[in-house]
Scaffold this motif. Structure first.
Motif, PDB file in Angstrom:
ATOM      1  N   TYR A 133     -34.649  10.931  10.421  1.00 30.10           N
ATOM      2  CA  TYR A 133     -34.782  11.020  11.865  1.00 30.10           C
ATOM      3  C   TYR A 133     -33.409  11.074  12.512  1.00 30.10           C
ATOM      4  O   TYR A 133     -33.215  11.707  13.532  1.00 30.10           O
ATOM      5  CB  TYR A 133     -35.552   9.819  12.427  1.00 30.10           C
ATOM      6  CG  TYR A 133     -36.977   9.773  11.988  1.00 30.10           C
ATOM      7  CD1 TYR A 133     -37.839  10.825  12.250  1.00 30.10           C
ATOM      8  CD2 TYR A 133     -37.471   8.678  11.290  1.00 30.10           C
ATOM      9  CE1 TYR A 133     -39.153  10.791  11.838  1.00 30.10           C
ATOM     10  CE2 TYR A 133     -38.786   8.637  10.879  1.00 30.10           C
ATOM     11  CZ  TYR A 133     -39.623   9.690  11.156  1.00 30.10           C
ATOM     12  OH  TYR A 133     -40.920   9.650  10.759  1.00 30.10           O
ATOM     13  N   LEU A 134     -32.471  10.373  11.923  1.00 30.33           N
ATOM     14  CA  LEU A 134     -31.115  10.355  12.452  1.00 30.33           C
ATOM     15  C   LEU A 134     -30.388  11.644  12.140  1.00 30.33           C
ATOM     16  O   LEU A 134     -29.519  12.050  12.876  1.00 30.33           O
ATOM     17  CB  LEU A 134     -30.348   9.159  11.886  1.00 30.33           C
ATOM     18  CG  LEU A 134     -30.972   7.805  12.186  1.00 30.33           C
ATOM     19  CD1 LEU A 134     -30.168   6.710  11.510  1.00 30.33           C
ATOM     20  CD2 LEU A 134     -31.049   7.575  13.684  1.00 30.33           C
ATOM     21  N   GLY A 135     -30.727  12.298  11.033  1.00 25.79           N
ATOM     22  CA  GLY A 135     -30.141  13.583  10.700  1.00 25.79           C
ATOM     23  C   GLY A 135     -29.260  13.535   9.476  1.00 25.79           C
ATOM     24  O   GLY A 135     -28.927  12.490   8.951  1.00 25.79           O
ATOM     25  N   ALA A 136     -28.894  14.727   9.026  1.00 27.98           N
ATOM     26  CA  ALA A 136     -28.013  14.884   7.876  1.00 27.98           C
ATOM     27  C   ALA A 136     -26.611  15.189   8.383  1.00 27.98           C
ATOM     28  O   ALA A 136     -26.428  15.646   9.508  1.00 27.98           O
ATOM     29  CB  ALA A 136     -28.513  16.015   7.001  1.00 27.98           C
ATOM     30  N   TRP A 137     -25.641  14.940   7.557  1.00 36.41           N
ATOM     31  CA  TRP A 137     -24.254  15.208   7.916  1.00 36.41           C
ATOM     32  C   TRP A 137     -23.823  16.524   7.282  1.00 36.41           C
ATOM     33  O   TRP A 137     -24.019  16.742   6.097  1.00 36.41           O
ATOM     34  CB  TRP A 137     -23.363  14.068   7.435  1.00 36.41           C
ATOM     35  CG  TRP A 137     -23.644  12.812   8.185  1.00 36.41           C
ATOM     36  CD1 TRP A 137     -24.493  11.803   7.811  1.00 36.41           C
ATOM     37  CD2 TRP A 137     -23.128  12.445   9.458  1.00 36.41           C
ATOM     38  NE1 TRP A 137     -24.516  10.826   8.776  1.00 36.41           N
ATOM     39  CE2 TRP A 137     -23.690  11.193   9.796  1.00 36.41           C
ATOM     40  CE3 TRP A 137     -22.247  13.038  10.343  1.00 36.41           C
ATOM     41  CZ2 TRP A 137     -23.382  10.532  10.983  1.00 36.41           C
ATOM     42  CZ3 TRP A 137     -21.940  12.379  11.521  1.00 36.41           C
ATOM     43  CH2 TRP A 137     -22.506  11.142  11.825  1.00 36.41           C
ATOM     44  N   THR A 138     -23.260  17.415   8.094  1.00 36.80           N
ATOM     45  CA  THR A 138     -22.785  18.704   7.617  1.00 36.80           C
ATOM     46  C   THR A 138     -21.284  18.814   7.895  1.00 36.80           C
ATOM     47  O   THR A 138     -20.820  18.342   8.946  1.00 36.80           O
ATOM     48  CB  THR A 138     -23.576  19.857   8.293  1.00 36.80           C
ATOM     49  OG1 THR A 138     -23.184  21.083   7.728  1.00 36.80           O
ATOM     50  CG2 THR A 138     -23.369  19.891   9.780  1.00 36.80           C
ATOM     51  N   PRO A 139     -20.522  19.410   6.983  1.00 35.76           N
ATOM     52  CA  PRO A 139     -19.077  19.512   7.198  1.00 35.76           C
ATOM     53  C   PRO A 139     -18.737  20.388   8.410  1.00 35.76           C
ATOM     54  O   PRO A 139     -19.403  21.400   8.662  1.00 35.76           O
ATOM     55  CB  PRO A 139     -18.568  20.179   5.917  1.00 35.76           C
ATOM     56  CG  PRO A 139     -19.642  19.977   4.907  1.00 35.76           C
ATOM     57  CD  PRO A 139     -20.928  19.920   5.672  1.00 35.76           C
ATOM     58  N   VAL A 140     -17.730  19.998   9.153  1.00 31.34           N
ATOM     59  CA  VAL A 140     -17.185  20.780  10.268  1.00 31.34           C
ATOM     60  C   VAL A 140     -15.668  20.676  10.227  1.00 31.34           C
ATOM     61  O   VAL A 140     -15.114  19.832   9.531  1.00 31.34           O
ATOM     62  CB  VAL A 140     -17.698  20.299  11.654  1.00 31.34           C
ATOM     63  CG1 VAL A 140     -19.171  20.558  11.822  1.00 31.34           C
ATOM     64  CG2 VAL A 140     -17.354  18.847  11.897  1.00 31.34           C
ATOM     65  N   GLU A 141     -15.017  21.527  10.994  1.00 30.30           N
ATOM     66  CA  GLU A 141     -13.565  21.453  11.137  1.00 30.30           C
ATOM     67  C   GLU A 141     -13.229  20.871  12.501  1.00 30.30           C
ATOM     68  O   GLU A 141     -13.842  21.247  13.503  1.00 30.30           O
ATOM     69  CB  GLU A 141     -12.931  22.836  11.028  1.00 30.30           C
ATOM     70  CG  GLU A 141     -12.930  23.416   9.637  1.00 30.30           C
ATOM     71  CD  GLU A 141     -12.215  24.756   9.608  1.00 30.30           C
ATOM     72  OE1 GLU A 141     -11.000  24.796   9.947  1.00 30.30           O
ATOM     73  OE2 GLU A 141     -12.876  25.746   9.276  1.00 30.30           O
ATOM     74  N   VAL A 142     -12.285  19.965  12.525  1.00 26.75           N
ATOM     75  CA  VAL A 142     -11.732  19.431  13.776  1.00 26.75           C
ATOM     76  C   VAL A 142     -10.227  19.625  13.679  1.00 26.75           C
ATOM     77  O   VAL A 142      -9.612  19.269  12.678  1.00 26.75           O
ATOM     78  CB  VAL A 142     -12.083  17.933  13.963  1.00 26.75           C
ATOM     79  CG1 VAL A 142     -11.393  17.374  15.199  1.00 26.75           C
ATOM     80  CG2 VAL A 142     -13.589  17.740  14.061  1.00 26.75           C
ATOM     81  N   ARG A 143      -9.646  20.223  14.727  1.00 20.33           N
ATOM     82  CA  ARG A 143      -8.206  20.487  14.723  1.00 20.33           C
ATOM     83  C   ARG A 143      -7.552  19.876  15.948  1.00 20.33           C
ATOM     84  O   ARG A 143      -8.164  19.746  16.991  1.00 20.33           O
ATOM     85  CB  ARG A 143      -7.946  21.993  14.723  1.00 20.33           C
ATOM     86  CG  ARG A 143      -8.369  22.633  13.439  1.00 20.33           C
ATOM     87  CD  ARG A 143      -7.622  23.890  13.203  1.00 20.33           C
ATOM     88  NE  ARG A 143      -8.045  24.446  11.924  1.00 20.33           N
ATOM     89  CZ  ARG A 143      -8.108  25.724  11.675  1.00 20.33           C
ATOM     90  NH1 ARG A 143      -7.784  26.594  12.604  1.00 20.33           N
ATOM     91  NH2 ARG A 143      -8.478  26.146  10.495  1.00 20.33           N
ATOM     92  N   GLU A 144      -6.282  19.568  15.771  1.00 18.67           N
ATOM     93  CA  GLU A 144      -5.487  19.067  16.893  1.00 18.67           C
ATOM     94  C   GLU A 144      -5.392  20.149  17.953  1.00 18.67           C
ATOM     95  O   GLU A 144      -5.550  21.327  17.673  1.00 18.67           O
ATOM     96  CB  GLU A 144      -4.085  18.692  16.408  1.00 18.67           C
ATOM     97  CG  GLU A 144      -4.065  17.551  15.416  1.00 18.67           C
ATOM     98  CD  GLU A 144      -4.491  16.227  16.017  1.00 18.67           C
ATOM     99  OE1 GLU A 144      -4.192  15.988  17.204  1.00 18.67           O
ATOM    100  OE2 GLU A 144      -5.129  15.452  15.309  1.00 18.67           O
ATOM    101  N   SER A 145      -5.088  19.757  19.157  1.00 17.71           N
ATOM    102  CA  SER A 145      -5.027  20.690  20.283  1.00 17.71           C
ATOM    103  C   SER A 145      -3.811  21.594  20.184  1.00 17.71           C
ATOM    104  O   SER A 145      -2.872  21.335  19.446  1.00 17.71           O
ATOM    105  CB  SER A 145      -4.973  19.918  21.588  1.00 17.71           C
ATOM    106  OG  SER A 145      -3.722  19.286  21.698  1.00 17.71           O
ATOM    107  N   GLY A 146      -3.851  22.625  20.992  1.00 10.35           N
ATOM    108  CA  GLY A 146      -2.716  23.527  21.086  1.00 10.35           C
ATOM    109  C   GLY A 146      -1.705  23.076  22.125  1.00 10.35           C
ATOM    110  O   GLY A 146      -0.844  23.823  22.498  1.00 10.35           O
ATOM    111  N   GLY A 147      -1.829  21.849  22.607  1.00 10.76           N
ATOM    112  CA  GLY A 147      -0.862  21.336  23.563  1.00 10.76           C
ATOM    113  C   GLY A 147      -1.477  20.668  24.774  1.00 10.76           C
ATOM    114  O   GLY A 147      -0.772  20.017  25.536  1.00 10.76           O
ATOM    115  N   ASP A 148      -2.794  20.809  24.969  1.00 11.70           N
ATOM    116  CA  ASP A 148      -3.413  20.185  26.138  1.00 11.70           C
ATOM    117  C   ASP A 148      -3.934  18.780  25.844  1.00 11.70           C
ATOM    118  O   ASP A 148      -4.537  18.146  26.690  1.00 11.70           O
ATOM    119  CB  ASP A 148      -4.534  21.060  26.710  1.00 11.70           C
ATOM    120  CG  ASP A 148      -5.704  21.230  25.767  1.00 11.70           C
ATOM    121  OD1 ASP A 148      -5.640  20.733  24.621  1.00 11.70           O
ATOM    122  OD2 ASP A 148      -6.699  21.861  26.165  1.00 11.70           O
ATOM    123  N   GLY A 149      -3.734  18.297  24.615  1.00 10.45           N
ATOM    124  CA  GLY A 149      -4.113  16.933  24.275  1.00 10.45           C
ATOM    125  C   GLY A 149      -5.547  16.752  23.813  1.00 10.45           C
ATOM    126  O   GLY A 149      -5.957  15.640  23.512  1.00 10.45           O
TER     127      GLY A 149
END
Length: 103
Positions: free
Chosen positions: A16-32
């Motif tokens: 019910y809570l769901g499965a975890w799937t891989p994603v990419e998270v990247r640092e910003s290009g300068g806006d924080g």
């Protein structure tokens, strides 16, 4: 962990809570602000809250220890994210089945 007050014997509670799937998270290009790669492409994370919730388990030779985050992705609304603290990889929670009606 969330306790469900209604049970459906055909679907495990964790689904019910769901499965975890891989994603990419990247640092910003300068806006924080970081960026999140979803199936529809890259989107900016407008807000991110560290829930200070850890979970862990053994997955073969390496342990998995995840820190959980609640985020708001531009054009997508709220998403649940987790970062594996051992590898640095990111995951997004995807709902597998609708929760049963609570009585």
């Amino acid at each position: 962990m969330i306790a469900l007050s209604a049970k459906n014997p055909g679907i495990p509670a964790d689904d019910y809570l769901g499965a975890w799937t891989p994603v990419e998270v990247r640092e910003s290009g300068g806006d924080g602000r970081p960026w999140l790669k979803l199936p529809t492409g890259w989107t900016k994370i407008l807000a991110m809250e560290n829930r200070w919730e850890l979970d862990g388990f053994s997955a073969g030779a390496l342990p998995v220890i995840r820190m959980h985050f609640k985020a708001v992705a531009e054009g997508h609304g709220p998403v649940s994210l987790a970062q594996d603290l051992c590898t640095g990889h990111w995951f997004r929670q995807v709902t597998l089945a609708p929760a049963p009606a609570l009585s």
